[in-house]
Design a protein around this motif. Structure first.
Motif, mmCIF file in Angstrom:
data_model
loop_
_atom_site.group_PDB
_atom_site.id
_atom_site.type_symbol
_atom_site.label_atom_id
_atom_site.label_comp_id
_atom_site.label_asym_id
_atom_site.label_seq_id
_atom_site.Cartn_x
_atom_site.Cartn_y
_atom_site.Cartn_z
ATOM 1 N N THR A 105 -17.515 -63.180 5.358
ATOM 2 C CA THR A 105 -16.655 -61.930 4.880
ATOM 3 C C THR A 105 -17.610 -61.103 3.906
ATOM 4 O O THR A 105 -17.356 -59.919 3.716
ATOM 5 C CB THR A 105 -15.272 -62.401 4.019
ATOM 6 N N SER A 106 -18.537 -61.663 3.300
ATOM 7 C CA SER A 106 -19.357 -60.902 2.329
ATOM 8 C C SER A 106 -20.536 -60.017 3.275
ATOM 9 O O SER A 106 -20.993 -59.209 2.570
ATOM 10 C CB SER A 106 -20.428 -62.004 1.490
ATOM 11 N N GLY A 107 -20.453 -60.348 4.427
ATOM 12 C CA GLY A 107 -21.383 -59.519 5.255
ATOM 13 C C GLY A 107 -22.665 -60.437 5.637
ATOM 14 O O GLY A 107 -23.528 -59.904 6.314
ATOM 15 N N LYS A 108 -22.959 -61.314 4.803
ATOM 16 C CA LYS A 108 -24.183 -62.253 4.930
ATOM 17 C C LYS A 108 -24.079 -62.976 6.243
ATOM 18 O O LYS A 108 -23.063 -63.477 6.717
ATOM 19 C CB LYS A 108 -24.224 -63.345 3.953
ATOM 20 N N ALA A 109 -25.313 -63.158 7.228
ATOM 21 C CA ALA A 109 -25.305 -63.842 8.364
ATOM 22 C C ALA A 109 -25.838 -65.160 7.994
ATOM 23 O O ALA A 109 -26.605 -65.440 7.276
ATOM 24 C CB ALA A 109 -26.220 -63.170 9.043
ATOM 25 N N TYR A 110 -25.073 -65.972 8.710
ATOM 26 C CA TYR A 110 -25.414 -67.522 8.601
ATOM 27 C C TYR A 110 -26.169 -68.161 10.005
ATOM 28 O O TYR A 110 -25.250 -68.009 11.190
ATOM 29 C CB TYR A 110 -24.453 -68.275 8.178
ATOM 30 N N ASN A 111 -27.175 -68.564 9.873
ATOM 31 C CA ASN A 111 -27.679 -69.041 11.363
ATOM 32 C C ASN A 111 -27.609 -70.684 11.461
ATOM 33 O O ASN A 111 -27.950 -71.333 10.860
ATOM 34 C CB ASN A 111 -29.340 -68.723 11.496
ATOM 35 N N PHE A 112 -26.767 -71.066 12.430
ATOM 36 C CA PHE A 112 -26.781 -72.326 12.732
ATOM 37 C C PHE A 112 -27.315 -73.044 13.937
ATOM 38 O O PHE A 112 -27.595 -72.204 14.838
ATOM 39 C CB PHE A 112 -25.073 -72.600 12.943
ATOM 40 N N VAL A 113 -27.810 -74.190 13.795
ATOM 41 C CA VAL A 113 -28.320 -74.846 15.081
ATOM 42 C C VAL A 113 -27.216 -75.725 15.831
ATOM 43 O O VAL A 113 -26.483 -76.239 14.999
ATOM 44 C CB VAL A 113 -29.526 -75.657 14.459
ATOM 45 N N VAL A 114 -27.047 -75.335 16.951
ATOM 46 C CA VAL A 114 -25.780 -76.145 17.801
ATOM 47 C C VAL A 114 -26.507 -76.931 18.701
ATOM 48 O O VAL A 114 -27.289 -76.959 19.357
ATOM 49 C CB VAL A 114 -25.198 -74.856 18.452
ATOM 50 N N PHE A 115 -25.781 -78.114 18.451
ATOM 51 C CA PHE A 115 -25.887 -79.100 19.375
ATOM 52 C C PHE A 115 -24.422 -79.858 20.018
ATOM 53 O O PHE A 115 -23.408 -79.534 19.307
ATOM 54 C CB PHE A 115 -26.555 -80.423 18.646
ATOM 55 N N PRO A 116 -24.498 -80.644 20.932
ATOM 56 C CA PRO A 116 -23.306 -81.211 21.343
ATOM 57 C C PRO A 116 -22.640 -82.020 20.338
ATOM 58 O O PRO A 116 -23.326 -82.675 19.411
ATOM 59 C CB PRO A 116 -23.700 -81.865 22.650
ATOM 60 N N LEU A 117 -21.283 -81.986 20.317
ATOM 61 C CA LEU A 117 -20.492 -82.863 19.343
ATOM 62 C C LEU A 117 -21.246 -84.484 19.396
ATOM 63 O O LEU A 117 -21.180 -84.902 18.455
ATOM 64 C CB LEU A 117 -19.151 -82.857 19.695
ATOM 65 N N GLU A 118 -21.311 -84.820 20.643
ATOM 66 C CA GLU A 118 -21.522 -86.298 20.812
ATOM 67 C C GLU A 118 -23.122 -86.623 20.310
ATOM 68 O O GLU A 118 -23.620 -87.674 20.373
ATOM 69 C CB GLU A 118 -21.255 -86.689 21.901
ATOM 70 N N LYS A 119 -23.742 -85.548 19.978
ATOM 71 C CA LYS A 119 -25.186 -86.016 19.577
ATOM 72 C C LYS A 119 -25.061 -87.011 18.355
ATOM 73 O O LYS A 119 -24.317 -86.889 17.401
ATOM 74 C CB LYS A 119 -25.958 -84.662 18.996
ATOM 75 N N GLN A 120 -26.152 -87.953 18.067
ATOM 76 C CA GLN A 120 -26.047 -88.595 17.188
ATOM 77 C C GLN A 120 -27.088 -88.169 16.070
ATOM 78 O O GLN A 120 -28.354 -87.980 16.398
ATOM 79 C CB GLN A 120 -26.911 -90.214 17.640
ATOM 80 N N TYR A 121 -26.549 -87.685 15.023
ATOM 81 C CA TYR A 121 -27.197 -86.740 13.771
ATOM 82 C C TYR A 121 -28.109 -87.784 13.037
ATOM 83 O O TYR A 121 -27.388 -88.708 12.730
ATOM 84 C CB TYR A 121 -26.281 -86.043 13.315
ATOM 85 N N ALA A 122 -29.290 -87.664 12.907
ATOM 86 C CA ALA A 122 -30.094 -88.503 12.201
ATOM 87 C C ALA A 122 -30.159 -87.870 10.584
ATOM 88 O O ALA A 122 -30.859 -88.524 9.678
ATOM 89 C CB ALA A 122 -31.338 -88.708 12.709
ATOM 90 N N GLU A 123 -29.936 -86.737 10.645
ATOM 91 C CA GLU A 123 -30.081 -85.900 9.258
ATOM 92 C C GLU A 123 -29.137 -86.646 8.136
ATOM 93 O O GLU A 123 -28.098 -86.682 8.140
ATOM 94 C CB GLU A 123 -29.860 -84.474 9.495
ATOM 95 N N THR A 124 -29.867 -86.903 6.954
ATOM 96 C CA THR A 124 -29.214 -87.569 6.065
ATOM 97 C C THR A 124 -28.897 -86.635 4.868
ATOM 98 O O THR A 124 -28.241 -86.886 4.016
ATOM 99 C CB THR A 124 -30.093 -88.879 5.449
ATOM 100 N N ASP A 125 -29.430 -85.367 5.115
ATOM 101 C CA ASP A 125 -29.066 -84.204 4.285
ATOM 102 C C ASP A 125 -27.643 -83.696 4.420
ATOM 103 O O ASP A 125 -27.180 -83.960 5.288
ATOM 104 C CB ASP A 125 -30.025 -83.096 4.432
ATOM 105 N N GLY A 126 -27.167 -83.019 3.291
ATOM 106 C CA GLY A 126 -25.890 -82.509 3.546
ATOM 107 C C GLY A 126 -26.029 -81.337 4.458
ATOM 108 O O GLY A 126 -27.084 -80.815 4.737
ATOM 109 N N ALA A 127 -24.975 -80.728 4.659
ATOM 110 C CA ALA A 127 -25.041 -79.682 5.918
ATOM 111 C C ALA A 127 -23.768 -78.969 5.781
ATOM 112 O O ALA A 127 -22.396 -79.458 5.412
ATOM 113 C CB ALA A 127 -25.120 -80.096 7.239
ATOM 114 N N VAL A 128 -23.615 -77.662 5.964
ATOM 115 C CA VAL A 128 -22.485 -76.852 6.232
ATOM 116 C C VAL A 128 -22.191 -77.075 8.181
ATOM 117 O O VAL A 128 -23.435 -76.836 8.535
ATOM 118 C CB VAL A 128 -22.480 -75.279 5.957
ATOM 119 N N TYR A 129 -21.144 -77.122 8.351
ATOM 120 C CA TYR A 129 -21.260 -77.324 9.817
ATOM 121 C C TYR A 129 -19.618 -76.589 10.375
ATOM 122 O O TYR A 129 -18.908 -76.133 9.532
ATOM 123 C CB TYR A 129 -20.920 -78.793 10.151
#
Length: 124
Positions: A12-36
């Motif tokens: 809503t601020s006008g800022k663009a957010y770039n997401f990397v998109v994968f299938p839901l069933e992907k096994q995520y190995a990333e232990t960092d936090g994330a916005v999703y």
């Protein structure tokens, strides 16, 4: 089935957010936090993917690894896909990795007013 793609959503601020998109069933190995975001995407006849501006859930987590194994809104994701005449394989997750919890919450809040986010309020 969708493989790795990119998707940009504007807050809503006008800022663009770039997401990397994968299938839901992907096994995520990333232990960092994330916005999703959880979205429904369908492959077009041309071979490209259409996200149809159909993000259905937004959230953030301290650890992306294992986050979707037993997500409390998984049934809503499936029902949303069905309503859009898509299959469960068309459910995808877009993420932005971030260790900063305050920044993650800020992004989630900025995206709040842009879409219906039908699964955020779903009580199932």
């Amino acid at each position: 089935m969708i493989e790795k793609h990119a998707m940009t959503l504007q807050g809503t601020s006008g800022k663009a957010y770039n997401f990397v998109v994968f299938p839901l069933e992907k096994q995520y190995a990333e232990t960092d936090g994330a916005v999703y975001i959880v979205t429904i995407c369908k492959q077009e006849e041309s071979g490209s993917f259409s996200f149809n501006h159909s993000p259905v859930y937004r959230g953030e987590t301290d650890c992306l690894a294992g986050h979707f194994d037993a997500h409390p809104k998984a049934e809503c994701f499936r029902l949303a896909a069905q309503a859009l005449k898509a299959t469960p394989e068309d459910i995808a997750v877009g993420s932005i990795l971030s260790k900063d919890a305050a920044k993650r919450k800020e992004i989630v809040k900025d995206l709040q007013g842009k879409f219906k986010w039908v699964c955020n309020g779903w009580k199932g």
